[in-house]
Write a protein that holds these residues in place. Sequence first.
Motif, PDB file in Angstrom:
ATOM      1  N   THR A 749       0.789  -0.948  -0.238  1.00  0.00           N
ATOM      2  CA  THR A 749      -0.023   0.247   0.072  1.00  0.00           C
ATOM      3  C   THR A 749       1.111   1.479   0.423  1.00  0.00           C
ATOM      4  O   THR A 749       0.103   2.514  -0.753  1.00  0.00           O
ATOM      5  N   PHE A 750       1.565   1.289   1.190  1.00  0.00           N
ATOM      6  CA  PHE A 750       3.009   1.814   0.663  1.00  0.00           C
ATOM      7  C   PHE A 750       3.413   3.140  -0.718  1.00  0.00           C
ATOM      8  O   PHE A 750       3.033   3.535  -0.880  1.00  0.00           O
ATOM      9  N   GLY A 751       3.585   1.601  -1.810  1.00  0.00           N
ATOM     10  CA  GLY A 751       4.121   1.655  -3.502  1.00  0.00           C
ATOM     11  C   GLY A 751       3.170   2.459  -3.659  1.00  0.00           C
ATOM     12  O   GLY A 751       3.406   3.443  -4.688  1.00  0.00           O
ATOM     13  N   LYS A 752       1.698   1.540  -3.462  1.00  0.00           N
ATOM     14  CA  LYS A 752       0.880   2.624  -3.995  1.00  0.00           C
ATOM     15  C   LYS A 752       0.429   3.834  -3.735  1.00  0.00           C
ATOM     16  O   LYS A 752       0.383   4.081  -4.898  1.00  0.00           O
ATOM     17  N   ILE A 753       0.694   4.150  -3.152  1.00  0.00           N
ATOM     18  CA  ILE A 753       0.366   6.070  -2.870  1.00  0.00           C
ATOM     19  C   ILE A 753       1.226   6.694  -2.446  1.00  0.00           C
ATOM     20  O   ILE A 753       0.829   7.778  -3.741  1.00  0.00           O
ATOM     21  N   LEU A 754       2.742   6.091  -2.892  1.00  0.00           N
ATOM     22  CA  LEU A 754       3.569   6.420  -3.279  1.00  0.00           C
ATOM     23  C   LEU A 754       3.939   7.113  -5.001  1.00  0.00           C
ATOM     24  O   LEU A 754       3.765   8.205  -5.714  1.00  0.00           O
ATOM     25  N   HIS A 755       3.611   6.187  -5.439  1.00  0.00           N
ATOM     26  CA  HIS A 755       2.496   5.988  -6.991  1.00  0.00           C
ATOM     27  C   HIS A 755       1.554   7.069  -7.328  1.00  0.00           C
ATOM     28  O   HIS A 755       2.142   7.520  -8.706  1.00  0.00           O
ATOM     29  N   GLY A 756       0.791   6.378  -6.438  1.00  0.00           N
ATOM     30  CA  GLY A 756      -0.361   7.827  -6.994  1.00  0.00           C
ATOM     31  C   GLY A 756      -0.460   9.253  -6.789  1.00  0.00           C
ATOM     32  O   GLY A 756      -0.213  10.129  -8.053  1.00  0.00           O
ATOM     33  N   ALA A 757       0.814   9.350  -5.610  1.00  0.00           N
ATOM     34  CA  ALA A 757       1.147  10.754  -5.682  1.00  0.00           C
ATOM     35  C   ALA A 757       2.164  11.570  -6.832  1.00  0.00           C
ATOM     36  O   ALA A 757       1.295  12.451  -6.591  1.00  0.00           O
ATOM     37  N   MET A 758       3.076  10.760  -7.085  1.00  0.00           N
ATOM     38  CA  MET A 758       4.081  11.078  -8.793  1.00  0.00           C
ATOM     39  C   MET A 758       2.851  11.455  -9.554  1.00  0.00           C
ATOM     40  O   MET A 758       3.025  12.186 -10.203  1.00  0.00           O
ATOM     41  N   GLU A 759       1.772  10.363  -9.909  1.00  0.00           N
ATOM     42  CA  GLU A 759       0.769  10.440 -10.676  1.00  0.00           C
ATOM     43  C   GLU A 759      -0.173  11.799 -10.514  1.00  0.00           C
ATOM     44  O   GLU A 759       0.067  12.045 -11.724  1.00  0.00           O
ATOM     45  N   HIS A 760       0.060  12.361  -9.838  1.00  0.00           N
ATOM     46  CA  HIS A 760      -1.218  13.662  -9.638  1.00  0.00           C
ATOM     47  C   HIS A 760      -0.344  14.247  -9.956  1.00  0.00           C
ATOM     48  O   HIS A 760      -0.857  15.646  -9.884  1.00  0.00           O
ATOM     49  N   LEU A 761       1.398  14.789  -9.821  1.00  0.00           N
ATOM     50  CA  LEU A 761       1.775  15.590  -9.470  1.00  0.00           C
ATOM     51  C   LEU A 761       2.978  15.976 -10.795  1.00  0.00           C
ATOM     52  O   LEU A 761       2.394  16.885 -11.380  1.00  0.00           O
ATOM     53  N   TYR A 762       2.860  15.081 -11.732  1.00  0.00           N
ATOM     54  CA  TYR A 762       3.114  14.994 -12.547  1.00  0.00           C
ATOM     55  C   TYR A 762       1.830  15.271 -13.590  1.00  0.00           C
ATOM     56  O   TYR A 762       1.301  14.190 -13.828  1.00  0.00           O
ATOM     57  N   GLU A 763       2.690  15.719 -15.212  1.00  0.00           N
ATOM     58  CA  GLU A 763       1.895  15.402 -16.418  1.00  0.00           C
ATOM     59  C   GLU A 763       2.015  14.868 -17.641  1.00  0.00           C
ATOM     60  O   GLU A 763       3.073  15.201 -18.037  1.00  0.00           O
ATOM     61  N   SER A 764       1.603  13.836 -18.361  1.00  0.00           N
ATOM     62  CA  SER A 764       1.758  12.605 -19.452  1.00  0.00           C
ATOM     63  C   SER A 764       1.823  14.414 -20.282  1.00  0.00           C
ATOM     64  O   SER A 764       0.757  15.057 -20.624  1.00  0.00           O
ATOM     65  N   GLY A 765       2.947  14.078 -20.885  1.00  0.00           N
ATOM     66  CA  GLY A 765       2.770  14.853 -22.424  1.00  0.00           C
ATOM     67  C   GLY A 765       3.611  15.999 -21.768  1.00  0.00           C
ATOM     68  O   GLY A 765       3.876  16.874 -23.302  1.00  0.00           O
ATOM     69  N   LYS A 766       4.131  16.639 -21.392  1.00  0.00           N
ATOM     70  CA  LYS A 766       4.912  17.760 -20.715  1.00  0.00           C
ATOM     71  C   LYS A 766       6.010  17.434 -20.730  1.00  0.00           C
ATOM     72  O   LYS A 766       6.646  16.188 -19.934  1.00  0.00           O
ATOM     73  N   GLU A 767       6.913  18.992 -20.960  1.00  0.00           N
ATOM     74  CA  GLU A 767       8.154  19.065 -20.839  1.00  0.00           C
ATOM     75  C   GLU A 767       8.536  19.561 -19.711  1.00  0.00           C
ATOM     76  O   GLU A 767       8.220  21.035 -19.473  1.00  0.00           O
ATOM     77  N   TYR A 768       9.525  19.263 -18.830  1.00  0.00           N
ATOM     78  CA  TYR A 768       9.985  19.868 -17.171  1.00  0.00           C
ATOM     79  C   TYR A 768      11.335  20.379 -17.521  1.00  0.00           C
ATOM     80  O   TYR A 768      11.932  19.788 -17.765  1.00  0.00           O
ATOM     81  N   ASN A 769      11.458  21.272 -17.047  1.00  0.00           N
ATOM     82  CA  ASN A 769      12.304  22.726 -16.509  1.00  0.00           C
ATOM     83  C   ASN A 769      12.357  22.881 -15.029  1.00  0.00           C
ATOM     84  O   ASN A 769      11.590  22.066 -14.351  1.00  0.00           O
ATOM     85  N   LYS A 770      13.630  23.186 -14.573  1.00  0.00           N
ATOM     86  CA  LYS A 770      13.483  23.767 -13.299  1.00  0.00           C
ATOM     87  C   LYS A 770      11.803  24.427 -12.328  1.00  0.00           C
ATOM     88  O   LYS A 770      12.176  23.793 -11.385  1.00  0.00           O
ATOM     89  N   ASP A 771      12.432  25.356 -13.095  1.00  0.00           N
ATOM     90  CA  ASP A 771      11.548  26.197 -12.721  1.00  0.00           C
ATOM     91  C   ASP A 771       9.962  24.631 -11.946  1.00  0.00           C
ATOM     92  O   ASP A 771       8.670  25.620 -11.404  1.00  0.00           O
ATOM     93  N   ASP A 772       9.629  24.135 -13.282  1.00  0.00           N
ATOM     94  CA  ASP A 772       8.685  23.628 -13.415  1.00  0.00           C
ATOM     95  C   ASP A 772       8.654  22.526 -12.316  1.00  0.00           C
ATOM     96  O   ASP A 772       6.881  22.801 -11.480  1.00  0.00           O
ATOM     97  N   ILE A 773       9.824  22.190 -11.603  1.00  0.00           N
ATOM     98  CA  ILE A 773       9.595  21.058 -10.848  1.00  0.00           C
ATOM     99  C   ILE A 773       9.432  22.149  -9.235  1.00  0.00           C
ATOM    100  O   ILE A 773       8.742  21.350  -8.265  1.00  0.00           O
ATOM    101  N   LYS A 774      10.540  23.266  -9.356  1.00  0.00           N
ATOM    102  CA  LYS A 774       9.424  23.776  -7.899  1.00  0.00           C
ATOM    103  C   LYS A 774       8.449  24.293  -7.910  1.00  0.00           C
ATOM    104  O   LYS A 774       7.975  24.666  -6.683  1.00  0.00           O
ATOM    105  N   SER A 775       7.822  24.589  -8.862  1.00  0.00           N
ATOM    106  CA  SER A 775       6.330  25.090  -8.977  1.00  0.00           C
ATOM    107  C   SER A 775       5.502  23.722  -8.444  1.00  0.00           C
ATOM    108  O   SER A 775       4.069  23.823  -7.898  1.00  0.00           O
ATOM    109  N   LEU A 776       5.614  22.168  -8.232  1.00  0.00           N
ATOM    110  CA  LEU A 776       5.023  21.171  -8.222  1.00  0.00           C
ATOM    111  C   LEU A 776       5.454  20.969  -6.186  1.00  0.00           C
ATOM    112  O   LEU A 776       4.543  20.175  -5.917  1.00  0.00           O
TER     113      LEU A 776
END
Length: 983
Positions: A749-776
């Motif tokens: 369940t620990f793994g499911k929650i962490l994977h789910g959280a990363m899925e909520h943060l990142y967006e498929s098809g988007k390119e990320y730079n340092k500022d984009d990461i900081k905004s997350l």
Amino acid sequence: MTTFIDQLIEEIKNGSEKDFSKIQVVFPTRRACLIFKNRFANHFDKPQWLPGVVSIEDFILSHSKFPLADDITLLLELYEVYVKYYPQMNVDDFYQWGKILLNDFDETDSNLVDQQKLYSTIQDLADIANMFAPGDEELQFLEDFWKSIFSSPPTDLRKNFIENWKLLPQIIIDFKKNLFDKKLLYRGLAYRTVAQQITEGKFESKFSKILFASFYALSKSEELIIKNLVEQNRAKIYWDADKYYVEDKVQEAGAYLRNNALTHLTPNPSPKERGTVAEKRLSAGEELEEGKKISSNARAKPHLSFGEGAGGEVSTGDYFNTIPKQITLTGIPLRIGQAKYLGQMLQELHDKNELDIQSTVVVLPDEQLLFPVLYGLPDCITDVNITMGFPAKNTALFSLPNSYLMLLKHKRAAKKIVYTRIEFFDFISHPFLKNYLNKHNRNFYYEWEQMQLTSVDMKTMSENFKNEIFVLLDIKVETINDLFSTLLKLLNIFLNEDKNKRSLSRIERETIKYFIDAIKNHEALLAPHLSKLSLNNGFTIIKDLVKTIRIPFTGEPVKGLQVMGFLETRVLDFERVIILSVNEDFLPAAKASKTYIPYSLRRAFGLPTDENQDAIYAYHFYRLLQRAKNIHLIYNTEVKSNGGGEPSRYLLQIEHELKNKLSNTVTVTREIISTDVVTYPDKEITIKKDDDVLKLLHEKYFKTEEQEGKSFSASSLNTYINCSLQFYFKYVAQIKEKEDFEENIDAATFGKILHGAMEHLYESGKEYNKDDIKSLYKNVDVAVNESITKEFTEAQLEGKNLLTKKIITELVNKILRNDADDVPFKILELEKEFTTQINFDENNSVVVRGFIDRFDFKDNATRILDYKSGKVDLLSGKNNSIELLFNDPKYKGVFQLYLYVLIASKNFPGQKFKAAFYHLKELNEGMKYINDENIFTQEQIDEYETLLKKMLSDIFNPEIAFTQTDDTNRCGYCGYKDICNRP
């Protein structure tokens, strides 16, 4: 044989008082009263008036002014007083504290302790000496105690302790006043008031002579009552003791008789002097009722001959030295072994015509042996009298109210009835529930497993499974009345079910009936106090109730084999004595009394201590043996196995002291009974791929017109590498591993929650730079919360779960920090499943799948990233061989990434691939690449696919059986190791 009771009856028969109805006999137990009445007629050849016969407690209560209050009433009365001084104390917190306090009040009253002095804060040792004038030893105990309190800097705990002791003197005065006003008493207070009446000459009795028989270790109030009645020539006391342990100064069994009954502190006062003595006694007393006082320090020392008046020495018997004894010490492993041995021994004695049932007793210091003993009795034993009640806590019913209470305590949500999975499963796993649900919903447990719920909505359950139990669980329980009402309904469901189908055993049926009666009685007792009690009080009351219920047995009390608890043997004598569980913690019993009075103060004020309990047990043990001829002492050789410690100290005393001192009359034999252990070599388990097994394999994995066919995952393939038999059990035979319900967040369940959280943060098809990461970063808490709510309700986020949530949040932040150093990259897919078909021979193919945590694109290569919380072993150096992945399961993580690369190359031909782990335990080290951070070559992918096809071919090869792994180190965490008898 001539028993103590026979001797006593002869004393009465030959005494000067021929009207026996004017004599009252007082025994320590009600059981002794019954035996006395039965034996009395045997001593006369014509009808006689029977003396009055009572137990000591009934004697006291018959002379006390007021009746005893029940425990709940006493507790609530004490709370009413206590809360005046501590307004912040609620009844929930007070419940357990108050029970111990009442126990201390009871004990100090029955021992005539000056409670005002005991519960007062003493400022200095000089005041102690002036107030108590104790002896040097007692003064030292007090000094040691107060040094322990005042020798260190003040703390909140110490301040509260001292504050409590300051106020307790006034609390107990107010408490007793309230009880007297309501004409109620508790046991110790009843003893104290009767002692007061007798000291003041206000004792009235219709009997001209009172005989106190076979007492030992009297409380101070009992001592004072008996001594005063003896001095007034209204009573006699008859001791039952033997020279062996009384005259031996180191034998603890005779400690009380040597130190109290045989010691003359002062000569007996004349009638003229008694008034002065009484005045001195009363002058040191405390206020009780209407300004009257009673002695707190007078230590009555009864010192009477058998059948004589005050002033003589105790006349001890010489039974150990004159009655031949054959003592057998037998060691047997476990409770069940003792019970079986007892049955065999009784059968052998019967066959030899050496068993006199009427003079035989089986003593069970361990009450849990009762049913094993009863089931193990031979057919030749037709009559059995059980004088020990059977504890309800040893029945299957005991866990039912507890699991029900736990279910209620873990209720989730406010507007509807929702329970956690683990508590609900514990409840429906109870034998009573299983029996009931299987009858009413045959497929219930199968359907329940398929539901895989993390929380259980009772509205849904009662709609899907229409039966009384789930309807009952859908009722809100908010008050004690609700609790009692629903619990009664639950128990009555089983009783009503039993009326027609007889699904319960007799003991289960009787236990439920007793429990129902007990709840109803408590409802009536609590009725005036319900406004003061919370639902939590109800939980505690029910738990206490279940622990105290004992199911009585009916039978002829003086006929057949007697089966007794240890303390129920007091006063009684038998020619053949059989005692089981002669182990420490049973003989003598483990110390379990709860008290707030420290040991030093108990010694200083003359209250019983652990040493007193040991001496009492020793006396009753040797007294039971002193008239017996055949003695069997059976002990458990398995220390701490199902209760009990080392073999009892009494066994060593008998073997090394009694035997040597009385070698002319005492014969001691020791034996160890053991069962030969027959061992068989573990057979290797091999599952040959016959037609049935191949059919299972094909039906599961091959695609047909009727079915789609299941795919192979990295997990299932790694299982085959680890152990092909484990693969068969889990994926072919589909034998379920033991389900471990966990209310805390487990690894999966620990793994499911962490994977789910990363899925909520990142967006498929988007390119990320340092500022984009900081905004997350600002979105991390929201993402973790959204992911958690899919697995757990908000109400479950407490304790360990709350801590785990913080850990996941920190890990997500670390991943973002690593990603910020790794930009730019483009997210292609998140938490995406990919499949491909593998043709492993000319005619067969299967589907393999991979659930890839993250696909991204960086430096002209597609990266496959996997979040790993467990251990990761990478291929390196000489071990950098793809073939090793198919032989050693420790590289299962690398095997999995290679499989993902293979699947991705089939889905996205022509692309370049890299693969890496995000190892959660080593996030500070960044990503861990496999293949030395190189792009996978087509040769590598082809080599992996070739080896994979070979393994798949082996799985379906009829010539290759499923077998156990040769490496038993792989079996440690296998759910099927019990089947294989692996460590």
